[in-house]
Scaffold this motif. Sequence first.
Motif, mmCIF file in Angstrom:
data_model
loop_
_atom_site.group_PDB
_atom_site.id
_atom_site.type_symbol
_atom_site.label_atom_id
_atom_site.label_comp_id
_atom_site.label_asym_id
_atom_site.label_seq_id
_atom_site.Cartn_x
_atom_site.Cartn_y
_atom_site.Cartn_z
ATOM 1 N N TYR A 29 67.259 47.702 43.094
ATOM 2 C CA TYR A 29 68.017 46.521 42.691
ATOM 3 C C TYR A 29 69.526 46.783 42.628
ATOM 4 O O TYR A 29 70.285 45.909 42.217
ATOM 5 C CB TYR A 29 67.537 46.004 41.326
ATOM 6 C CG TYR A 29 66.100 45.521 41.275
ATOM 7 C CD1 TYR A 29 65.373 45.272 42.434
ATOM 8 C CD2 TYR A 29 65.471 45.289 40.054
ATOM 9 C CE1 TYR A 29 64.051 44.832 42.375
ATOM 10 C CE2 TYR A 29 64.150 44.839 39.986
ATOM 11 C CZ TYR A 29 63.448 44.619 41.145
ATOM 12 O OH TYR A 29 62.149 44.175 41.075
ATOM 13 N N VAL A 64 69.242 51.217 35.206
ATOM 14 C CA VAL A 64 69.474 50.761 33.829
ATOM 15 C C VAL A 64 69.010 51.817 32.824
ATOM 16 O O VAL A 64 68.409 52.821 33.182
ATOM 17 C CB VAL A 64 68.812 49.384 33.566
ATOM 18 C CG1 VAL A 64 69.436 48.305 34.435
ATOM 19 C CG2 VAL A 64 67.308 49.449 33.778
ATOM 20 N N PHE A 66 66.733 52.281 30.427
ATOM 21 C CA PHE A 66 65.380 52.835 30.227
ATOM 22 C C PHE A 66 65.030 53.823 31.342
ATOM 23 O O PHE A 66 64.271 54.761 31.147
ATOM 24 C CB PHE A 66 64.333 51.721 30.084
ATOM 25 C CG PHE A 66 63.945 51.019 31.361
ATOM 26 C CD1 PHE A 66 63.062 51.600 32.269
ATOM 27 C CD2 PHE A 66 64.447 49.759 31.653
ATOM 28 C CE1 PHE A 66 62.700 50.945 33.437
ATOM 29 C CE2 PHE A 66 64.085 49.103 32.822
ATOM 30 C CZ PHE A 66 63.217 49.702 33.711
ATOM 31 N N CYS A 89 68.301 46.090 29.644
ATOM 32 C CA CYS A 89 67.205 45.395 30.333
ATOM 33 C C CYS A 89 66.649 44.356 29.367
ATOM 34 O O CYS A 89 66.264 44.706 28.246
ATOM 35 C CB CYS A 89 66.128 46.405 30.725
ATOM 36 S SG CYS A 89 64.567 45.666 31.243
ATOM 37 N N SER A 90 66.618 43.100 29.784
ATOM 38 C CA SER A 90 66.137 42.045 28.875
ATOM 39 C C SER A 90 64.663 42.259 28.530
ATOM 40 O O SER A 90 64.228 41.931 27.428
ATOM 41 C CB SER A 90 66.334 40.655 29.499
ATOM 42 O OG SER A 90 65.637 40.555 30.716
ATOM 43 N N LEU A 91 63.906 42.839 29.459
ATOM 44 C CA LEU A 91 62.486 43.083 29.195
ATOM 45 C C LEU A 91 62.309 44.192 28.150
ATOM 46 O O LEU A 91 61.554 44.037 27.191
ATOM 47 C CB LEU A 91 61.787 43.455 30.512
ATOM 48 C CG LEU A 91 60.299 43.758 30.442
ATOM 49 C CD1 LEU A 91 59.523 42.611 29.804
ATOM 50 C CD2 LEU A 91 59.755 44.046 31.840
ATOM 51 N N ASN A 117 59.366 49.972 31.804
ATOM 52 C CA ASN A 117 60.554 49.195 31.402
ATOM 53 C C ASN A 117 60.567 48.997 29.885
ATOM 54 O O ASN A 117 60.470 47.881 29.371
ATOM 55 C CB ASN A 117 60.544 47.811 32.066
ATOM 56 C CG ASN A 117 60.488 47.884 33.567
ATOM 57 O OD1 ASN A 117 59.971 48.841 34.132
ATOM 58 N ND2 ASN A 117 61.016 46.885 34.230
ATOM 59 N N CYS A 175 60.968 39.403 31.806
ATOM 60 C CA CYS A 175 62.224 39.795 32.463
ATOM 61 C C CYS A 175 62.975 38.518 32.838
ATOM 62 O O CYS A 175 62.388 37.624 33.454
ATOM 63 C CB CYS A 175 61.880 40.604 33.715
ATOM 64 S SG CYS A 175 63.164 40.532 34.972
ATOM 65 N N HIS A 176 64.246 38.448 32.475
ATOM 66 C CA HIS A 176 65.002 37.203 32.705
ATOM 67 C C HIS A 176 65.170 36.892 34.190
ATOM 68 O O HIS A 176 65.377 35.743 34.564
ATOM 69 C CB HIS A 176 66.379 37.283 32.026
ATOM 70 C CG HIS A 176 67.353 38.185 32.714
ATOM 71 N ND1 HIS A 176 67.198 39.548 32.776
ATOM 72 C CD2 HIS A 176 68.493 37.910 33.406
ATOM 73 C CE1 HIS A 176 68.210 40.083 33.451
ATOM 74 N NE2 HIS A 176 68.995 39.101 33.848
ATOM 75 N N VAL A 177 65.064 37.897 35.045
ATOM 76 C CA VAL A 177 65.224 37.667 36.491
ATOM 77 C C VAL A 177 63.951 37.043 37.054
ATOM 78 O O VAL A 177 63.979 35.983 37.694
ATOM 79 C CB VAL A 177 65.511 39.009 37.222
ATOM 80 C CG1 VAL A 177 65.475 38.818 38.733
ATOM 81 C CG2 VAL A 177 66.843 39.578 36.779
ATOM 82 N N GLU A 203 55.899 40.465 38.100
ATOM 83 C CA GLU A 203 56.579 40.015 36.876
ATOM 84 C C GLU A 203 56.891 38.520 36.934
ATOM 85 O O GLU A 203 57.363 37.949 35.949
ATOM 86 C CB GLU A 203 57.886 40.784 36.666
ATOM 87 C CG GLU A 203 57.707 42.169 36.093
ATOM 88 C CD GLU A 203 59.023 42.928 36.020
ATOM 89 O OE1 GLU A 203 60.078 42.314 35.847
ATOM 90 O OE2 GLU A 203 58.987 44.162 36.175
ATOM 91 N N CYS A 269 69.856 40.794 38.811
ATOM 92 C CA CYS A 269 69.815 41.393 37.476
ATOM 93 C C CYS A 269 71.235 41.786 37.082
ATOM 94 O O CYS A 269 71.828 42.697 37.663
ATOM 95 C CB CYS A 269 68.903 42.620 37.467
ATOM 96 S SG CYS A 269 68.946 43.443 35.866
ATOM 97 N N PHE A 271 72.235 43.317 34.578
ATOM 98 C CA PHE A 271 72.316 44.685 34.036
ATOM 99 C C PHE A 271 72.435 45.693 35.181
ATOM 100 O O PHE A 271 73.283 46.584 35.158
ATOM 101 C CB PHE A 271 71.082 45.008 33.191
ATOM 102 C CG PHE A 271 70.922 44.116 31.995
ATOM 103 C CD1 PHE A 271 71.789 44.201 30.923
ATOM 104 C CD2 PHE A 271 69.902 43.172 31.934
ATOM 105 C CE1 PHE A 271 71.644 43.385 29.814
ATOM 106 C CE2 PHE A 271 69.748 42.351 30.836
ATOM 107 C CZ PHE A 271 70.617 42.453 29.775
ATOM 108 N N MET A 272 71.573 45.539 36.183
ATOM 109 C CA MET A 272 71.623 46.440 37.347
ATOM 110 C C MET A 272 72.995 46.374 38.020
ATOM 111 O O MET A 272 73.536 47.379 38.469
ATOM 112 C CB MET A 272 70.553 46.031 38.374
ATOM 113 C CG MET A 272 69.155 46.382 37.977
ATOM 114 S SD MET A 272 68.838 48.126 38.319
ATOM 115 C CE MET A 272 67.132 48.233 37.810
HETATM 116 S S1 SF4 Z 1 65.264 43.127 36.788
HETATM 117 FE FE1 SF4 Z 1 66.707 43.794 35.195
HETATM 118 S S2 SF4 Z 1 66.064 42.725 33.317
HETATM 119 FE FE2 SF4 Z 1 64.355 42.562 34.792
HETATM 120 S S3 SF4 Z 1 63.003 44.272 34.279
HETATM 121 FE FE3 SF4 Z 1 64.399 45.008 35.910
HETATM 122 S S4 SF4 Z 1 66.139 45.926 34.800
HETATM 123 FE FE4 SF4 Z 1 65.000 44.680 33.308
#
Ligand code: SF4
Length: 317
Positions: A29, A64, A66, A89-91, A117, A175-177, A203, A269, A271-272
């Motif tokens: 990602y 990220v 984790f 990571c939102s998850l 995650n 996961c918000h994505v 997911e 994402c 965060f990524m």
């Molecule tokens: S896409 Fe981003 S928020 Fe979703 S699980 Fe992966 S690192 Fe976490």
Amino acid sequence: MISQKFTDFVSEIKRMKKEKNAIILAHYYQTGDIQDIADFVGDSLALSQKAASNNADIILFAGVKFMAETAKILAPDKKVLLPDINAGCSLADSCKAKDFKKFINDNPGRTVITYVNTTAEIKALSDISCTSSNAVQIVNSLPPEEKIIFAPDRNLGNYVLNKTGRDIVIWNGTCHVHEEFSLEAIIKLKEENKEAKVIVHPECELPVRMIADFIGSTSALLSFTKIDPSDCYIVATEPGIIHQMKKENPQKTYIPAPPRDSTCGCSECNFMKLITMEKIYRALKTEKPEINVNKKIITAAQKPIQRMLEISERLGL
Ligand code: SF4
């Protein structure tokens, strides 16, 4: 146009990697330019396997937090760097250790399987880790009567439950994505591109999974596009993976699945995407930010990850 500064960062990163015996592990990602300078690109399972078996002194994680923590758990003597400490990571954030302890206590006698995650603290509370590449196989590797807790992703948990038919209670995280993909927009895209196959990460929510031609982890989606004869795909996962798909089969067409809110760009994402070439350069130069995990947590968190790696190896995953 590529700027002089960007070229300087890339050449300095390459020089420092050699000088410091460092490797860069990048998740699918990440942006394409970062994937291209990495020593290894993969999904969470492959990156964990690589973190556990390399000769570097420094692991720089283009991913990220984790993931960097998992690398530290598997290689505690190595220095692990995360170029932006805010790359969360939102998850993982949806599952806090205090709440999860209560959830385990409320559901006694169950084997605790957690998706990679998660924070190091959640791993330390788990029996087995898993990734989207091996979750179904890990559950199936357990005796049929074994009862399971699955956390934190409810969509992956439901997917595993449907595939295995096991007795599973599922943590309510997302996961918000992957939650954001629009079923209506994907159906419309499919009508406009009748030959396209819809390929979906587990997911994603059930309605999106129900219209999929293929469901799999990021690496499974990549493998599918390599061997499948179609020329066009609607890709329902973080669009960073399309960089590798294009490298493998540049003549094919890959359409990122649209999010519900077409103005937000939230299929990426955020965060990524905090990781940039400049931050990688600065992290290698200063050897900061460094990821450290409490020794007790490392010892406890090693067990579920090692168990996952052993099962994966045994099953040839
Ligand atoms: S896409 Fe981003 S928020 Fe979703 S699980 Fe992966 S690192 Fe976490």
